[in-house]
Structure formats: structure tokens, C-alpha cells
Design a protein around this motif. Structure first.
Motif, mmCIF file in Angstrom:
data_model
loop_
_atom_site.group_PDB
_atom_site.id
_atom_site.type_symbol
_atom_site.label_atom_id
_atom_site.label_comp_id
_atom_site.label_asym_id
_atom_site.label_seq_id
_atom_site.Cartn_x
_atom_site.Cartn_y
_atom_site.Cartn_z
ATOM 1 N N GLU A 140 1.031 -0.979 -0.031
ATOM 2 C CA GLU A 140 0.075 0.084 -0.160
ATOM 3 C C GLU A 140 0.821 1.189 -0.050
ATOM 4 N N VAL A 141 0.514 2.087 -0.979
ATOM 5 C CA VAL A 141 1.261 3.461 -1.210
ATOM 6 C C VAL A 141 0.285 4.643 -1.043
ATOM 7 N N PRO A 142 0.977 5.843 -0.865
ATOM 8 C CA PRO A 142 0.028 6.918 -0.961
ATOM 9 C C PRO A 142 -0.386 7.290 -2.348
ATOM 10 N N VAL A 143 0.740 7.358 -3.188
ATOM 11 C CA VAL A 143 0.234 7.993 -4.659
ATOM 12 C C VAL A 143 0.991 6.977 -5.528
ATOM 13 N N LEU A 144 0.333 6.914 -6.716
ATOM 14 C CA LEU A 144 0.869 6.127 -7.868
ATOM 15 C C LEU A 144 0.856 7.013 -9.092
ATOM 16 N N ILE A 145 1.803 6.898 -10.282
ATOM 17 C CA ILE A 145 1.688 7.859 -11.317
ATOM 18 C C ILE A 145 0.527 7.205 -12.126
ATOM 19 N N SER A 146 -0.010 8.093 -13.027
ATOM 20 C CA SER A 146 -1.295 7.769 -13.906
ATOM 21 C C SER A 146 -1.025 6.670 -14.799
ATOM 22 N N SER A 147 0.137 6.595 -15.529
ATOM 23 C CA SER A 147 0.515 5.684 -16.631
ATOM 24 C C SER A 147 0.670 4.236 -16.027
ATOM 25 N N GLY A 148 -0.315 3.344 -16.642
ATOM 26 C CA GLY A 148 -0.288 1.814 -16.070
ATOM 27 C C GLY A 148 -1.252 1.758 -15.030
ATOM 28 N N LEU A 199 -13.671 11.572 -11.273
ATOM 29 C CA LEU A 199 -12.476 11.876 -12.378
ATOM 30 C C LEU A 199 -11.413 12.679 -12.006
ATOM 31 N N HIS A 200 -10.511 12.696 -12.904
ATOM 32 C CA HIS A 200 -9.363 13.624 -12.678
ATOM 33 C C HIS A 200 -9.937 15.028 -12.599
ATOM 34 N N ASP A 201 -9.053 15.971 -11.848
ATOM 35 C CA ASP A 201 -9.596 17.405 -11.832
ATOM 36 C C ASP A 201 -8.811 17.893 -12.823
ATOM 37 N N GLN A 202 -9.718 18.403 -13.819
ATOM 38 C CA GLN A 202 -9.090 18.823 -14.855
ATOM 39 C C GLN A 202 -8.429 20.141 -15.275
ATOM 40 N N PRO A 203 -8.897 21.222 -14.410
ATOM 41 C CA PRO A 203 -8.134 22.398 -14.368
ATOM 42 C C PRO A 203 -6.611 22.202 -13.712
ATOM 43 N N LEU A 204 -6.321 21.111 -13.042
ATOM 44 C CA LEU A 204 -4.828 20.861 -13.145
ATOM 45 C C LEU A 204 -4.024 20.697 -14.379
ATOM 46 N N PHE A 205 -4.509 20.082 -15.170
ATOM 47 C CA PHE A 205 -3.906 19.989 -16.745
ATOM 48 C C PHE A 205 -2.993 19.084 -16.743
ATOM 49 N N ILE A 206 -1.889 19.202 -16.134
ATOM 50 C CA ILE A 206 -0.738 18.320 -16.363
ATOM 51 C C ILE A 206 -0.013 18.231 -14.964
ATOM 52 N N ASP A 207 0.560 17.191 -14.527
ATOM 53 C CA ASP A 207 1.342 17.113 -13.277
ATOM 54 C C ASP A 207 0.625 17.149 -11.973
ATOM 55 N N TYR A 208 1.002 16.356 -11.048
ATOM 56 C CA TYR A 208 0.196 16.018 -9.723
ATOM 57 C C TYR A 208 -1.516 15.747 -9.998
ATOM 58 N N VAL A 209 -1.746 15.621 -11.031
ATOM 59 C CA VAL A 209 -3.325 15.124 -11.367
ATOM 60 C C VAL A 209 -3.306 13.598 -10.976
ATOM 61 N N ASP A 210 -2.272 12.754 -10.930
ATOM 62 C CA ASP A 210 -2.286 11.734 -10.396
ATOM 63 C C ASP A 210 -2.135 11.552 -8.789
#
Length: 293
Positions: A147-155, A168-179
Motif C-alpha cells: 500500500e502506497v500513498p500515490v502512484l503515477i497515472s500511466s499503467g 474523475l481527474h481534476d481537469q484544471p490541474l491540466f498536467i502534473d500532480y493530477v495523479d
């Protein structure tokens, strides 16, 4: 029901979403690796035009291209694919960057772990192996499932139940830290984000340009000023939303190493530092409690 039969049914009910932005021919090989592991593939094209149309003309059955109006970002792009997959009846979605390649059996292993944890499962993701070196990253080594706090989006494997529960994902974040935002939201809902060490994803961070430092090969990300702005802004937003948990200290170490390499070796250092400072200011004034998807 035999486990193999149940797993085959899960695989059929699983879709892959692959986010594309000015892709080259390498994405076609990744799609070849992804397609047998899922029931259907959705390619979200964030840069539609003649060049990407040439690539998509060679795609086979079971792959659908979702053209966007332009670069809508990582969050909105993944959301477009996830919505299409769920609307078509998929119960699971695995999301990929265009430069990530799953190893054989990766999706089956993630589905197996999800079946073991059921309603308690949050985001489930593989360990990462460097596509540049073929070596599993040091922080990605381990045994079994953790168990981990965060994981990257890909995969990452996301279930219909998870998305219906936290959104779903928070769209205004756009890129990075979305995951980060998505995983920490799942964790706040009492779900477990799981790293599966015997499932592997070959992945690239940035341009991964190699240099020699003290006799060792070191890779530079060479992110754009736009990317560095969003990285800094969104890091501040996520801190304001979730506080300084275990995720922060791991991220801080990664960020320190990245900025050390940037300041010592990358070009346009002044412009990149300026973009990060603008991102810091933007993150401090951002209405952090607002979310949009």
C-alpha cells in the motif's frame, strides 16, 4: 468458476486509454503491446492533424481514436477516454501515457490484485522500469503488493466503482500532480492504493537525455517552462488540499534531485526558474477546494 475464466472475463471488461500528444511511430508498438491485454483501446488524441491521422490509419480492430479540440491536458484527456470506456460498458480502465509500454501479463496481474482487495481497492499500478536503461527504478523494487500513498497515472488500473465513488481527474490541474490528487482523494475516501511489484511498466520521464556525471550516466528531464509552471503550481495546490503526508517527503526528494540536475546542466535555466516562481504564486492563490471534471 475457475480463476482463469474469471480473469478472462475481467480482461474483456477492461479498456485501455492511451493519451497521445504529437506522437511518433513508437506509439504504434505500444498499442500492439497493450491491445492483447484488454477488451478495447481508446486513443485520446490531444494534437489532431495530418501527422497523427497517418498513424491512426494503420490501427486494427478494437482501437478507437477520440480526437480532442486541441491539447486539453492530461486530466481532461484521460477523462474523455474513461467516459467513453465506461459508457461502452467497461468495468475497468487502465490509463497510459503514449511513451509507456506494458510488459506481458501486466494488466492481468493488476486485475488479479483488484479481485483480491475488492471494495477496498483504490488505484492499482505496476512497478516502473526505465525505458532508457531497462533497469527497475530503485524506489520501485519490492516483493508482492504494497500500500502506497500515490502512484503515477500511466499503467494505473481504475475500476468503475472507484470512479463512481470519488469522481474523475481534476481537469484544471491540466498536467502534473493530477495523479497525486486522484490517489490522495481515493485514500481520503478510505481506499487502498496498491503498488504491484511483479507487474512492470517500461516508462520514460521527460526527454530522458543522458549526460555523464562523476563517471555515472545521469538523465535530464528537460521539461518545458509550461510544464515546470504546472508542476510547481499543482504541487502547492495538492499540499493545500492534503497536507504534508508521506507522499510529500518522497516527492520532495524527487523534486530536489530534479532541480539539482536542472540548475547544473539544463539550458534556459533562468526561464525555467521564472516559470516555477510564477507557478508558486499561482498555487498560493488558487481556490484549492474547487474541483472540476
Amino acid at each position: 468458476m475457475p480463476e482463469s475464466v474469471g480473469l478472462a472475463a475481467q480482461r474483456t471488461a477492461t479498456a485501455a486509454v492511451v493519451l497521445a500528444y504529437h506522437p511518433d511511430d513508437a506509439i504504434l508498438e505500444n498499442l500492439v503491446r497493450i491491445r492483447p491485454q484488454v477488451g478495447r483501446v481508446y486513443v485520446v488524441d490531444n494534437s489532431p492533424g495530418e501527422e497523427s491521422a497517418r498513424l491512426w490509419s494503420t490501427l486494427g480492430d478494437g482501437v478507437e481514436v477520440l480526437e480532442q479540440c486541441g491539447n486539453v491536458g492530461v486530466a481532461a484527456g484521460f477523462n474523455a477516454g474513461i467516459r467513453a470506456a465506461l459508457a461502452a460498458g467497461s468495468d475497468y480502465v487502465v490509463i497510459f501515457d503514449q511513451d509507456s509500454t506494458p510488459t506481458p501479463g501486466m494488466v492481468d496481474r493488476l486485475l488479479s490484485v483488484h479481485a483480491q482487495h475488492g471494495a477496498h481497492a483504490g488505484v492499482i499500478a505496476p512497478a516502473l522500469r526505465s525505458a532508457a536503461t531497462g533497469v527497475v527504478y530503485r524506489r520501485e523494487t519490492g516483493d508482492g503488493v504494497a500500500e502506497v500513498p500515490v502512484l503515477i497515472s500511466s499503467g494505473s488500473l481504475l475500476s468503475r466503482d472507484l470512479i463512481e465513488r470519488i469522481g474523475l481527474h481534476d481537469q484544471p490541474l491540466f498536467i502534473d500532480y493530477v495523479d497525486h490528487d486522484f490517489c490522495l482523494r481515493a485514500r481520503a475516501a478510505g481506499l487502498r492504493n496498491l503498488k504491484v511489484f511483479d507487474a512492470l511498466l517500461d516508462h520514460r520521464f521527460g526527454d530522458s537525455d543522458p549526460i555523464r556525471l562523476l563517471g555515472r550516466r545521469v538523465y535530464l528531464a528537460n521539461y518545458s517552462t509550461m510544464r515546470l509552471f504546472h508542476q510547481t503550481r499543482n504541487r502547492v495546490i495538492v499540499i493545500r488540499r492534503y497536507g504534508f503526508g508521506a507522499w510529500f517527503w518522497e516527492d520532495a526528494w524527487f523534486t530536489l534531485k530534479a532541480w539539482t540536475k536542472l540548475l547544473l546542466f539544463e539550458r534556459n535555466r533562468g526561464a525555467k526558474l521564472g516559470a516555477a516562481l510564477r507557478g508558486l504564486r499561482a498555487g498560493l492563490v488558487y481556490p484549492a477546494r474547487e474541483r472540476h471534471w
